[in-house]
Design a protein around this motif. Structure first.
Motif, PDB file in Angstrom:
ATOM      1  N   THR A 110      36.978  48.132  49.194  1.00 58.48           N
ATOM      2  CA  THR A 110      36.336  47.330  48.149  1.00 58.48           C
ATOM      3  C   THR A 110      35.949  45.942  48.635  1.00 58.48           C
ATOM      4  O   THR A 110      35.021  45.360  48.100  1.00 58.48           O
ATOM      5  CB  THR A 110      37.252  47.177  46.922  1.00 58.48           C
ATOM      6  OG1 THR A 110      38.424  46.476  47.302  1.00 58.48           O
ATOM      7  CG2 THR A 110      37.596  48.520  46.330  1.00 58.48           C
ATOM      8  N   ARG A 111      36.691  45.418  49.590  1.00 58.22           N
ATOM      9  CA  ARG A 111      36.429  44.086  50.148  1.00 58.22           C
ATOM     10  C   ARG A 111      36.342  43.003  49.070  1.00 58.22           C
ATOM     11  O   ARG A 111      35.432  42.175  49.064  1.00 58.22           O
ATOM     12  CB  ARG A 111      35.189  44.100  51.015  1.00 58.22           C
ATOM     13  CG  ARG A 111      35.361  45.075  52.153  1.00 58.22           C
ATOM     14  CD  ARG A 111      34.307  45.031  53.135  1.00 58.22           C
ATOM     15  NE  ARG A 111      34.558  46.117  54.085  1.00 58.22           N
ATOM     16  CZ  ARG A 111      33.936  46.248  55.200  1.00 58.22           C
ATOM     17  NH1 ARG A 111      33.047  45.381  55.542  1.00 58.22           N
ATOM     18  NH2 ARG A 111      34.205  47.246  55.990  1.00 58.22           N
ATOM     19  N   LEU A 112      37.316  43.052  48.177  1.00 58.69           N
ATOM     20  CA  LEU A 112      37.394  42.053  47.108  1.00 58.69           C
ATOM     21  C   LEU A 112      37.801  40.701  47.683  1.00 58.69           C
ATOM     22  O   LEU A 112      38.465  40.645  48.719  1.00 58.69           O
ATOM     23  CB  LEU A 112      38.438  42.479  46.073  1.00 58.69           C
ATOM     24  CG  LEU A 112      38.147  43.708  45.245  1.00 58.69           C
ATOM     25  CD1 LEU A 112      39.385  44.115  44.459  1.00 58.69           C
ATOM     26  CD2 LEU A 112      36.992  43.433  44.303  1.00 58.69           C
ATOM     27  N   PRO A 113      37.458  39.608  47.006  1.00 57.04           N
ATOM     28  CA  PRO A 113      38.001  38.301  47.406  1.00 57.04           C
ATOM     29  C   PRO A 113      39.525  38.316  47.247  1.00 57.04           C
ATOM     30  O   PRO A 113      40.074  39.062  46.430  1.00 57.04           O
ATOM     31  CB  PRO A 113      37.358  37.328  46.420  1.00 57.04           C
ATOM     32  CG  PRO A 113      36.211  38.058  45.824  1.00 57.04           C
ATOM     33  CD  PRO A 113      36.507  39.512  45.912  1.00 57.04           C
ATOM     34  N   LEU A 114      40.207  37.472  48.006  1.00 65.29           N
ATOM     35  CA  LEU A 114      41.673  37.501  48.029  1.00 65.29           C
ATOM     36  C   LEU A 114      42.328  37.342  46.656  1.00 65.29           C
ATOM     37  O   LEU A 114      43.252  38.114  46.351  1.00 65.29           O
ATOM     38  CB  LEU A 114      42.207  36.450  49.002  1.00 65.29           C
ATOM     39  CG  LEU A 114      42.091  36.817  50.478  1.00 65.29           C
ATOM     40  CD1 LEU A 114      42.616  35.673  51.336  1.00 65.29           C
ATOM     41  CD2 LEU A 114      42.825  38.083  50.793  1.00 65.29           C
ATOM     42  N   PRO A 115      41.919  36.408  45.805  1.00 60.05           N
ATOM     43  CA  PRO A 115      42.590  36.317  44.502  1.00 60.05           C
ATOM     44  C   PRO A 115      42.474  37.611  43.689  1.00 60.05           C
ATOM     45  O   PRO A 115      43.445  38.059  43.077  1.00 60.05           O
ATOM     46  CB  PRO A 115      41.874  35.160  43.800  1.00 60.05           C
ATOM     47  CG  PRO A 115      41.330  34.328  44.908  1.00 60.05           C
ATOM     48  CD  PRO A 115      40.970  35.302  45.993  1.00 60.05           C
ATOM     49  N   GLU A 116      41.299  38.223  43.716  1.00 59.81           N
ATOM     50  CA  GLU A 116      41.118  39.482  42.992  1.00 59.81           C
ATOM     51  C   GLU A 116      41.896  40.613  43.653  1.00 59.81           C
ATOM     52  O   GLU A 116      42.414  41.497  42.974  1.00 59.81           O
ATOM     53  CB  GLU A 116      39.637  39.830  42.925  1.00 59.81           C
ATOM     54  CG  GLU A 116      38.837  38.879  42.071  1.00 59.81           C
ATOM     55  CD  GLU A 116      37.359  39.204  42.105  1.00 59.81           C
ATOM     56  OE1 GLU A 116      36.988  40.378  42.316  1.00 59.81           O
ATOM     57  OE2 GLU A 116      36.560  38.265  41.919  1.00 59.81           O
ATOM     58  N   LEU A 117      41.962  40.583  44.966  1.00 54.25           N
ATOM     59  CA  LEU A 117      42.705  41.597  45.703  1.00 54.25           C
ATOM     60  C   LEU A 117      44.190  41.562  45.335  1.00 54.25           C
ATOM     61  O   LEU A 117      44.798  42.593  45.022  1.00 54.25           O
ATOM     62  CB  LEU A 117      42.535  41.352  47.206  1.00 54.25           C
ATOM     63  CG  LEU A 117      43.297  42.257  48.161  1.00 54.25           C
ATOM     64  CD1 LEU A 117      42.731  43.662  48.114  1.00 54.25           C
ATOM     65  CD2 LEU A 117      43.208  41.704  49.571  1.00 54.25           C
ATOM     66  N   TYR A 118      44.767  40.372  45.329  1.00 56.10           N
ATOM     67  CA  TYR A 118      46.181  40.248  44.969  1.00 56.10           C
ATOM     68  C   TYR A 118      46.419  40.601  43.502  1.00 56.10           C
ATOM     69  O   TYR A 118      47.440  41.189  43.153  1.00 56.10           O
ATOM     70  CB  TYR A 118      46.687  38.837  45.268  1.00 56.10           C
ATOM     71  CG  TYR A 118      46.849  38.555  46.738  1.00 56.10           C
ATOM     72  CD1 TYR A 118      47.589  39.395  47.556  1.00 56.10           C
ATOM     73  CD2 TYR A 118      46.256  37.438  47.312  1.00 56.10           C
ATOM     74  CE1 TYR A 118      47.733  39.133  48.911  1.00 56.10           C
ATOM     75  CE2 TYR A 118      46.399  37.168  48.666  1.00 56.10           C
ATOM     76  CZ  TYR A 118      47.141  38.022  49.452  1.00 56.10           C
ATOM     77  OH  TYR A 118      47.287  37.761  50.792  1.00 56.10           O
ATOM     78  N   ALA A 119      45.475  40.249  42.627  1.00 53.89           N
ATOM     79  CA  ALA A 119      45.605  40.597  41.214  1.00 53.89           C
ATOM     80  C   ALA A 119      45.555  42.107  41.031  1.00 53.89           C
ATOM     81  O   ALA A 119      46.304  42.669  40.216  1.00 53.89           O
ATOM     82  CB  ALA A 119      44.506  39.925  40.398  1.00 53.89           C
ATOM     83  N   GLU A 120      44.714  42.771  41.778  1.00 52.09           N
ATOM     84  CA  GLU A 120      44.604  44.234  41.711  1.00 52.09           C
ATOM     85  C   GLU A 120      45.910  44.897  42.151  1.00 52.09           C
ATOM     86  O   GLU A 120      46.388  45.834  41.517  1.00 52.09           O
ATOM     87  CB  GLU A 120      43.436  44.700  42.592  1.00 52.09           C
ATOM     88  CG  GLU A 120      43.148  46.166  42.527  1.00 52.09           C
ATOM     89  CD  GLU A 120      42.513  46.583  41.212  1.00 52.09           C
ATOM     90  OE1 GLU A 120      42.714  47.745  40.826  1.00 52.09           O
ATOM     91  OE2 GLU A 120      41.821  45.757  40.590  1.00 52.09           O
ATOM     92  N   VAL A 121      46.489  44.399  43.217  1.00 50.08           N
ATOM     93  CA  VAL A 121      47.764  44.942  43.691  1.00 50.08           C
ATOM     94  C   VAL A 121      48.873  44.652  42.679  1.00 50.08           C
ATOM     95  O   VAL A 121      49.716  45.504  42.402  1.00 50.08           O
ATOM     96  CB  VAL A 121      48.116  44.377  45.090  1.00 50.08           C
ATOM     97  CG1 VAL A 121      49.524  44.762  45.505  1.00 50.08           C
ATOM     98  CG2 VAL A 121      47.114  44.877  46.117  1.00 50.08           C
ATOM     99  N   ALA A 122      48.864  43.465  42.086  1.00 52.23           N
ATOM    100  CA  ALA A 122      49.881  43.104  41.089  1.00 52.23           C
ATOM    101  C   ALA A 122      49.806  44.014  39.875  1.00 52.23           C
ATOM    102  O   ALA A 122      50.842  44.368  39.295  1.00 52.23           O
ATOM    103  CB  ALA A 122      49.711  41.646  40.661  1.00 52.23           C
ATOM    104  N   ASP A 123      48.599  44.412  39.487  1.00 54.19           N
ATOM    105  CA  ASP A 123      48.446  45.294  38.328  1.00 54.19           C
ATOM    106  C   ASP A 123      49.030  46.681  38.583  1.00 54.19           C
ATOM    107  O   ASP A 123      49.388  47.374  37.633  1.00 54.19           O
ATOM    108  CB  ASP A 123      46.968  45.426  37.951  1.00 54.19           C
ATOM    109  CG  ASP A 123      46.411  44.136  37.367  1.00 54.19           C
ATOM    110  OD1 ASP A 123      47.219  43.286  36.935  1.00 54.19           O
ATOM    111  OD2 ASP A 123      45.170  43.991  37.361  1.00 54.19           O
ATOM    112  N   ARG A 124      49.137  47.060  39.826  1.00 51.15           N
ATOM    113  CA  ARG A 124      49.666  48.390  40.162  1.00 51.15           C
ATOM    114  C   ARG A 124      51.151  48.381  40.491  1.00 51.15           C
ATOM    115  O   ARG A 124      51.723  49.427  40.777  1.00 51.15           O
ATOM    116  CB  ARG A 124      48.896  48.957  41.354  1.00 51.15           C
ATOM    117  CG  ARG A 124      47.454  49.206  41.057  1.00 51.15           C
ATOM    118  CD  ARG A 124      46.784  49.803  42.249  1.00 51.15           C
ATOM    119  NE  ARG A 124      45.347  49.823  42.099  1.00 51.15           N
ATOM    120  CZ  ARG A 124      44.527  50.156  43.068  1.00 51.15           C
ATOM    121  NH1 ARG A 124      44.998  50.500  44.243  1.00 51.15           N
ATOM    122  NH2 ARG A 124      43.224  50.156  42.863  1.00 51.15           N
TER     123      ARG A 124
END
Length: 169
Positions: free
Chosen positions: A49-63
């Motif tokens: 997905t190559r998300l920006p880092l804040p979104e990447l960490y938020a995505e991992v936190a949601d899981r």
């Protein structure tokens, strides 16, 4: 009669402390397993997905759940507010109060969070694999030691409580 009640309370209190400490070993093992999964998620998200880092960490936190999710959510918020990666990782570690990681896994997580976003995809994949190996070795060590350490803590606390109760009587 009052001394007997006091002695029972001392034994129960010491035993509860020991069993709580024993439960922390199992919690640490569970968090290390979650962290291993989180690193795998980071790798997949970075590669696809190559998300920006804040979104990447938020995505991992949601899981994730618990303190591991709290860490990644705090990391996302720190980066979104403009904090540098190094400070963001340290502040997120402080905010995730329930995170019970051994020092080697904690350092691997901090180094990973401090370096993600600096390299190209191949470099980040190498860093993620290295961090995953370090966390995995900490998890294996924790799994092999947790039963023995939990029993020792519980037994030691109960024995200390009994010894105090004997001294009280």
């Amino acid at each position: 009669m009052l001394r007997l009640i006091g002695a029972i309370l001392v034994v129960v209190g010491a035993g509860a402390f020991g069993f709580r400490r024993a439960a922390q070993f199992y919690k640490t093992a569970r968090q290390l397993k979650q962290l291993t999964g989180a690193v795998e998620m980071l790798q997949c998200e970075i590669n696809y997905t190559r998300l920006p880092l804040p979104e990447l960490y938020a995505e991992v936190a949601d899981r994730q759940t618990g303190a591991v999710a709290q860490f990644f959510r705090a990391m996302s918020a720190q980066l979104a507010s403009g904090q540098p990666r190094t400070l963001a990782a340290r502040h997120a570690m402080q905010q995730a109060s329930g995170l019970l990681l051994p020092s080697d896994a904690r350092m691997a997580l901090l180094e990973l969070c401090e370096t993600l976003g600096r390299y190209d995809v191949d470099g980040e994949n190498r860093m993620l694999r290295l961090s995953a190996q370090r966390i995995q070795s900490a998890q294996e060590r924790c799994e092999s030691e947790k039963r023995q350490m939990a029993r020792s803590c519980a037994a030691l606390a109960v024995c200390a409580g009994i010894a105090l109760a004997i001294l009280m009587l």
